[in-house]
Design a protein around this motif. Structure first.
Motif, short mmCIF file in Angstrom:
data_model
loop_
_atom_site.label_atom_id
_atom_site.label_comp_id
_atom_site.label_asym_id
_atom_site.label_seq_id
_atom_site.Cartn_x
_atom_site.Cartn_y
_atom_site.Cartn_z
N MET A 1 78.83 -57.66 -75.03
CA MET A 1 77.94 -58.74 -75.44
C MET A 1 77.62 -59.58 -74.20
SD MET A 1 79.82 -60.11 -78.90
CE MET A 1 81.36 -60.50 -78.04
N ILE A 2 76.43 -60.20 -74.18
CA ILE A 2 76.09 -61.23 -73.21
C ILE A 2 75.31 -62.30 -73.95
CG2 ILE A 2 76.12 -59.75 -71.16
CD1 ILE A 2 73.09 -59.58 -71.36
N PHE A 3 75.25 -63.50 -73.38
CA PHE A 3 74.56 -64.61 -74.04
C PHE A 3 73.50 -65.19 -73.12
CE2 PHE A 3 74.17 -69.20 -74.90
CZ PHE A 3 73.64 -69.12 -76.18
N SER A 4 72.25 -65.31 -73.63
CA SER A 4 71.14 -65.91 -72.90
C SER A 4 70.98 -67.36 -73.32
CB SER A 4 69.85 -65.13 -73.17
OG SER A 4 68.73 -65.83 -72.68
N GLN A 5 71.22 -68.28 -72.39
CA GLN A 5 71.04 -69.69 -72.69
C GLN A 5 69.57 -70.03 -72.92
OE1 GLN A 5 73.35 -71.83 -69.57
NE2 GLN A 5 73.99 -73.09 -71.29
N SER A 6 68.68 -69.43 -72.13
CA SER A 6 67.26 -69.76 -72.24
C SER A 6 66.72 -69.43 -73.62
CB SER A 6 66.47 -69.01 -71.17
OG SER A 6 66.88 -69.38 -69.88
N LEU A 7 67.14 -68.30 -74.17
CA LEU A 7 66.65 -67.87 -75.47
C LEU A 7 67.60 -68.24 -76.60
CD1 LEU A 7 65.40 -64.27 -74.55
CD2 LEU A 7 64.02 -66.34 -74.84
N ASN A 8 68.78 -68.75 -76.25
CA ASN A 8 69.83 -69.03 -77.22
C ASN A 8 70.10 -67.79 -78.09
OD1 ASN A 8 71.78 -70.74 -78.44
ND2 ASN A 8 70.40 -71.06 -80.17
N GLN A 9 70.22 -66.66 -77.42
CA GLN A 9 70.42 -65.39 -78.12
C GLN A 9 71.65 -64.66 -77.57
OE1 GLN A 9 66.84 -63.09 -77.68
NE2 GLN A 9 65.86 -64.02 -79.46
N ILE A 10 72.33 -64.00 -78.48
CA ILE A 10 73.39 -63.09 -78.07
C ILE A 10 72.83 -61.67 -78.08
CG2 ILE A 10 74.27 -62.92 -80.45
CD1 ILE A 10 77.04 -62.47 -79.23
N ILE A 11 73.09 -60.94 -77.01
CA ILE A 11 72.68 -59.55 -76.90
C ILE A 11 73.93 -58.70 -77.10
CG2 ILE A 11 71.38 -57.88 -75.54
CD1 ILE A 11 69.94 -60.59 -76.00
N TYR A 12 73.87 -57.75 -78.01
CA TYR A 12 75.07 -56.96 -78.31
C TYR A 12 74.68 -55.52 -78.60
CZ TYR A 12 73.61 -57.70 -83.15
OH TYR A 12 72.89 -57.74 -84.32
N ARG A 13 75.69 -54.66 -78.62
CA ARG A 13 75.48 -53.23 -78.77
C ARG A 13 76.02 -52.74 -80.11
NH1 ARG A 13 78.65 -49.67 -74.64
NH2 ARG A 13 80.11 -49.25 -76.32
N THR A 14 75.32 -51.78 -80.70
CA THR A 14 75.85 -51.05 -81.85
C THR A 14 75.91 -49.57 -81.51
OG1 THR A 14 73.68 -50.74 -82.87
CG2 THR A 14 74.93 -52.69 -83.52
N ASN A 15 76.87 -48.89 -82.08
CA ASN A 15 77.06 -47.47 -81.82
C ASN A 15 76.69 -46.63 -83.03
OD1 ASN A 15 77.99 -47.92 -79.26
ND2 ASN A 15 80.12 -47.48 -79.71
N THR A 16 76.08 -45.50 -82.80
CA THR A 16 75.84 -44.48 -83.81
C THR A 16 76.54 -43.21 -83.36
OG1 THR A 16 73.69 -45.43 -84.34
CG2 THR A 16 74.10 -43.18 -85.08
N THR A 17 77.51 -42.74 -84.14
CA THR A 17 78.30 -41.60 -83.70
C THR A 17 78.50 -40.61 -84.83
OG1 THR A 17 80.32 -42.83 -84.23
CG2 THR A 17 79.60 -42.86 -81.94
N ASN A 18 78.66 -39.36 -84.48
CA ASN A 18 79.03 -38.31 -85.43
C ASN A 18 80.21 -37.54 -84.87
OD1 ASN A 18 77.48 -38.53 -87.69
ND2 ASN A 18 75.89 -37.14 -87.01
N TYR A 19 81.23 -37.37 -85.70
CA TYR A 19 82.40 -36.59 -85.31
C TYR A 19 82.55 -35.42 -86.28
CZ TYR A 19 83.84 -40.72 -82.66
OH TYR A 19 83.90 -41.77 -81.79
N GLN A 20 83.23 -34.40 -85.85
CA GLN A 20 83.56 -33.31 -86.76
C GLN A 20 84.88 -32.69 -86.32
OE1 GLN A 20 80.52 -30.35 -86.55
NE2 GLN A 20 81.12 -29.61 -84.54
N ILE A 21 85.61 -32.17 -87.30
CA ILE A 21 86.78 -31.34 -87.00
C ILE A 21 86.32 -29.90 -87.12
CG2 ILE A 21 89.01 -30.58 -87.85
CD1 ILE A 21 89.67 -33.40 -88.59
N GLU A 22 86.47 -29.15 -86.08
CA GLU A 22 85.88 -27.81 -86.02
C GLU A 22 86.89 -26.77 -85.55
OE1 GLU A 22 82.69 -25.62 -83.12
OE2 GLU A 22 82.12 -27.54 -83.99
N TRP A 23 86.98 -25.68 -86.30
CA TRP A 23 87.72 -24.52 -85.82
C TRP A 23 86.87 -23.83 -84.78
CZ3 TRP A 23 92.53 -22.65 -86.96
CH2 TRP A 23 93.18 -23.17 -88.08
N VAL A 24 87.48 -23.44 -83.69
CA VAL A 24 86.77 -22.63 -82.71
C VAL A 24 86.80 -21.19 -83.20
CG1 VAL A 24 86.70 -21.83 -80.33
CG2 VAL A 24 87.31 -24.19 -80.83
N GLY A 25 85.69 -20.68 -83.65
CA GLY A 25 85.60 -19.29 -84.08
C GLY A 25 85.65 -19.09 -85.59
N GLU A 26 86.16 -20.04 -86.37
CA GLU A 26 86.26 -19.82 -87.82
C GLU A 26 86.25 -21.16 -88.55
OE1 GLU A 26 89.31 -17.91 -91.13
OE2 GLU A 26 89.59 -17.50 -88.99
#
Length: 676
Positions: free
Chosen positions: A397-422
Motif C-alpha cells: 500500500m502507499i498513500f497519496s496526500q494530494s489525492l487523499n487516496q490509498i493505493i493498494y493491490r489485490t491478487n487473483t490466483t488459481n492453485y491446483q493439486i496435480e498428479w504428474v502423469g495421472e
C-alpha cells in the motif's frame, strides 16, 4: 436479435433465455456472459473480456469467474469434460462451440406455462430495477451496521487491468505519479502511471529481472533492484524518454533484500536486508552515492523477523513491520536520528503490510485480508474500516496526500493439486490460497489444507470420495507442513508455531504442543508409526528434534544433520542430509534418548540444499527452488527436473509425484479515497 442453439434461444431484445418456450432464469451477469460467448462463436473469450463485460469496475477473482461459468453450464445442461456449448481453453478463457442460428427480430412477448395455466408475460424492467436498487441499499446498510467502526465509502477505482503480477509500487517525482513492476512469465516490466488519468507508460530497462523499484517525491530519482549478468544490482537513475537511465550502481549479490523504501523527508534510502556475515534481517541505510550500506537496527534478541519498511508521510520515524515465530505481527516506529525503537501495535495474527497515515497506521487485515484498517498509534485503540474487497488484499500500500487516496493491490490466483502423469484426485479446494498436500501410504488418499471464509482447515480425501474435514480451527492459520504417518492413522501438522497430531478418521480430538516464542517450526516428517522429526530454526541455527506420539521430545540432533527420513518400501532404510557428506544412507535406528546417527553409505555428496527430500520407491525427490523438483535415482544421482509455475508443497508415492502448484496469478492496483 435471437441466438438459437440446441434447444435454447437467447433473446437480446427481452434479455431472456428460453427453452421450448419455457423461460430459463438468468442473472444479469449470466446473460451478459452468454451473450458475449454467442457473439464470439468459436473464438476464445478471455477472462479479461469477461471481467470487462460482466464485472466492469468490480474486483473479483478468477475463482468467481470459474464458478460463474460452472453455474451457467449447469443451467444449460452442459458438462465441462464433454462440452456441448461452452469449452474451456486452458489458461486462456472459454469458447462457445455450439452451432448458432441468428435471427434479426424477436417477439415482444413469450407464452410461459405456470401452474398449468398459460399467461402472457412481459417483463417490467423498471420495477425490477427499483427492486434491485432497494436490495442493494438494504445490503449496504446491513453491512455498515454489522461492521466495526466507520462506514467505508465505495469510491474504489481500479487503476490497472492488465495481465501479470504487480508489486513494488512507489511514487515518482510527486504523489500523483506511481512507478511499479509487472511480472509476466517471460518479461519483467516497469511502468509509470498517472493517478489522475490512469494512463500507463511502459519504461524500457536493461535488467533480466526486477525485484524492487522505489522513487523519490520532488526529485527525478528512481532506485531499482534488479538482476543482470548473473549479479544483483542496486542502481540509482532516472527516466528519460520512457527509458530508465542508470547513473550509479552497486553490486549487492551478497545481500538478500526483503523490502526497500525512500524517505523524501529524510532523503535516505532504507533497506530490510540480510547479509552473508550477519544472518539476521536488519534495517540498513544506503548513502546517496551507493558506496556504503550502514546497519541501523538489527533485531537480534527480540525474536522478530522484519518484513516491511515504510517512511510514508511521517517526517521523523519510519515504520517497521515484523513477524514473531508464533505468527503474530508487530509494528514499530524507528527514529533514525537517535535510533530509538518504540512498539506501536502487536497483532494476534499475521499481517502483511502496514504504512503511516498521519498519526495513524493503515494495515491489511489478518489473512485472508479483505479489508484495509486504520488504527491510531494509541495502544488498545479500535480500528476503523478504510476499504473492503471481494479479493485478497495483499502486501503493498502507499498513500497519496494530494489525492487523499490509498493505493493498494489485490491478487487473483488459481492453485491446483496435480498428479504428474495421472489425475487421481479432483480436490475441491479454494483457488485463492496455498495448499500443502501429503499422500497416504496404503490407500489412494491425500491430506491437504483449504482456506475458506477466513478459516484454515485440514482435510483428508479418498479417491472418488468427498473431502473430510479433520480440523476445527476458528480462524485463519498458516499451515507450514503436513505429514501422514506410515500406517495412515495419524496426521502431523505444523500450524503457526504449534505441532498438531490428528486422527485421519477425525474420530478423536487432536493433541498439540505449543512451542516458545524463540524458534520457528519449519517441517515435520514421520520416521515410523510412533516417532516423528521436526525441523526447528532460530535466526542463528537450524536443528532436528525427534518426538514421540505424545509430543514428548526424545532427542535433539547435532546441528550437522539437516534432514532425517526413511524409506517406506520393503525393508526399512534410513536416510539423512548431512552438512559435509550430503545425502547418505544410515545404519538402522533404535529410537531412545541415546539414539545416534551413523553413516552406512554416502550417496551424493553434492546434495547440500535443505529443500525437502522424499524417498519414494526407487526414487528420491527434492524441491530445489520455487519452480523445480529434482528427481534422483536410488543412489541420489540426478535423473530429471520437473518444472512448474510455482510450488507450494509436494509429496511422492512410489513413482507418482503430487504437487500443489500455482497455475495462474495476476494482480491489480486500486485507489480509494479515505477520511483524514
Amino acid at each position: 436479435m435471437r441466438y438459437a442453439f440446441g434447444e435454447y434461444v437467447l433473446d437480446t431484445k427481452q434479455q431472456l433465455l428460453f427453452t421450448n418456450e419455457q423461460r430459463v432464469e438468468l442473472e444479469p451477469k449470466q446473460y451478459s456472459t452468454l451473450l458475449l460467448l454467442c457473439q464470439h462463436q468459436n473464438e476464445i473469450v478471455t477472462r479479461e473480456q469477461l471481467l470487462e463485460t460482466s464485472w466492469s469496475g468490480v474486483i473479483v477473482s478468477e475463482n468467481t469467474i470459474n464458478k460463474h461459468i460452472a453455474v451457467l453450464r449447469k443451467l444449460l445442461g452442459d458438462n465441462a469434460k464433454s462440452p456441448k456449448y461452452i469449452e474451456t481453453v486452458a489458461r486462456k478463457g472459454y469458447r462457445f462451440i455450439a452451432n448458432l442460428e441468428i435471427f434479426d427480430e424477436a417477439p415482444s412477448t413469450v407464452n410461459i406455462e405456470h401452474n398449468n395455466n398459460t399467461v402472457s408475460f412481459k417483463p417490467n424492467f423498471l420495477l425490477l430495477g427499483l427492486l434491485v436498487t432497494v436490495l442493494i441499499l438494504v445490503s449496504i446498510y446491513l453491512f455498515s451496521w454489522l461492521s466495526p467502526s466507520s462506514k467505508p465509502t465505495q469510491d474504489i477505482k481500479t487503476l490497472t487491468r492488465m495481465q501479470g503480477d504487480k508489486w513494488s509500487i512507489s511514487f515518482y517525482k510527486n504523489d500523483l505519479t506511481t512507478v511499479f513492476i509487472n511480472q509476466k512469465p517471460q518479461s519483467s516490466e516497469l511502468f509509470l502511471q498517472d493517478l489522475n488519468t490512469q494512463q500507463t507508460q511502459l519504461i524500457q530497462h536493461q535488467f533480466d529481472f526486477l525485484s524492487f523499484a522505489v522513487g523519490a517525491i520532488s526529485k527525478p530519482q528512481l532506485y531499482i533492484v534488479g538482476k543482470q549478468g548473473g549479479k544483483n544490482w542496486l542502481v540509482k537513475g532516472n527516466i528519460v524518454n520512457n527509458t530508465f537511465i542508470v547513473e550509479q550502481q552497486l553490486d549487492i549479490s551478497e545481500l538478500a533484500i526483503y523490502d526497500i523504501d525512500f524517505s523524501s523527508h529524510l532523503e535516505q534510502l532504507y533497506l530490510i536486508a540480510q547479509t552473508t556475515s550477519i544472518k539476521d534481517r536488519g534495517l540498513y541505510r544506503v548513502d546517496q552515492n551507493l558506496t556504503d550500506i550502514v546497519p541501523l537496527y538489527l533485531p537480534k534478541n527480540n525474536n522478530v523477523l522484519l518484513t516491511r519498511v515504510d517512511s510514508g508521510i511521517n517526517k521523523e520515524a519510519i515504520l517497521l513491520l515484523g513477524q514473531r515465530p508464533n505468527a503474530r505481527s508487530i509494528v514499530y516506529a524507528f527514529t533514525p536520528k537517535n535510533k530509538e525503537l518504540n512498539k506501536v501495535h502487536e497483532f494476534d495474527a499475521y499481517v502483511r503490510d502496514a504504512i503511516w497515515h498521519n498519526e495513524f497506521i493503515l494495515h491489511t487485515d489478518t489473512p485472508p485480508a479483505q479489508r484495509i484498517l486504520k488504527r491510531s498509534i494509541e495502544q488498545n485503540s479500535s480500528p476503523t474500516i478504510v476499504a473492503t474487497s471481494s479479493e485478497y488484499l495483499c502486501c503493498e500500500m502507499i498513500f497519496s496526500q494530494s489525492l487523499n487516496q490509498i493505493i493498494y493491490r489485490t491478487n487473483t490466483t488459481n492453485y491446483q493439486i496435480e498428479w504428474v502423469g495421472e489425475p487421481d484426485f479432483a480436490v475441491d479446494n479454494s483457488t485463492v490460497y496455498d495448499m500443502t498436500p501429503s499422500l497416504m501410504h496404503h490407500k489412494k488418499g491425500i491430506a491437504f489444507v483449504s482456506k475458506r471464509s477466513g478459516k484454515s482447515q485440514i482435510y483428508t480425501q479418498q479417491k472418488l470420495s468427498p473431502p473430510k474435514q479433520i480440523s476445527n480451527f476458528t480462524r485463519y492459520h498458516i499451515v507450514h507442513a503436513l505429514s501422514v504417518s506410515p500406517n495412515d492413522n495419524r496426521l502431523a501438522a505444523i500450524v503457526d508455531n504449534q505441532l498438531f497430531l490428528f486422527a485421519t478418521n477425525a474420530q478423536s480430538l487432536p493433541i498439540s504442543k505449543v512451542f516458545n516464542n524463540i524458534d520457528w517450526l519449519e517441517d515435520v516428517t514421520w520416521l515410523d508409526d510412533k516417532h516423528l522429526i521436526v525441523r526447528h530454526k532460530t535466526k542463528s541455527a537450524t536443528w532436528l528434534e525427534i518426538y514421540d506420539t505424545e509430543l514428548n521430545s526424545i532427542k535433539k540432533l547435532p546441528l550437522q544433520w539437516l534432514q532425517l527420513f526413511r524409506s517406506e518400501y520393503g525393508e526399512a532404510r534410513w536416510f539423512a542430509l548431512h552438512t559435509s557428506h550430503g545425502l547418505v544412507e544410515l545404519e538402522p535406528l533404535m529410537f531412545n534418548p541415546d539414539v545416534e546417527l551413523k553413516i552406512a553409505k554416502e550417496l551424493n555428496g553434492s546434495i547440500q540444499d535443505t529443500g525437502k527430500i522424499i524417498n519414494a520407491g526407487p526414487y528420491f525427490y527434492q524441491q530445489i527452488n520455487k519452480k523445480q523438483i529434482q528427481q534422483l535415482d536410488s543412489q541420489g544421482q540426478h535423473l530429471r527436473l520437473h518444472d512448474f509455475q510455482r510450488i507450494y508443497g509436494f509429496d511422492a508415492h512410489n513413482t507418482k509425484l503430487i504437487v500443489s502448484e500455482l497455475t495462474y496469478r495476476s494482480s491489480d492496483w486500486h485507489a480509494k479515497s479515505i477520511a483524514q
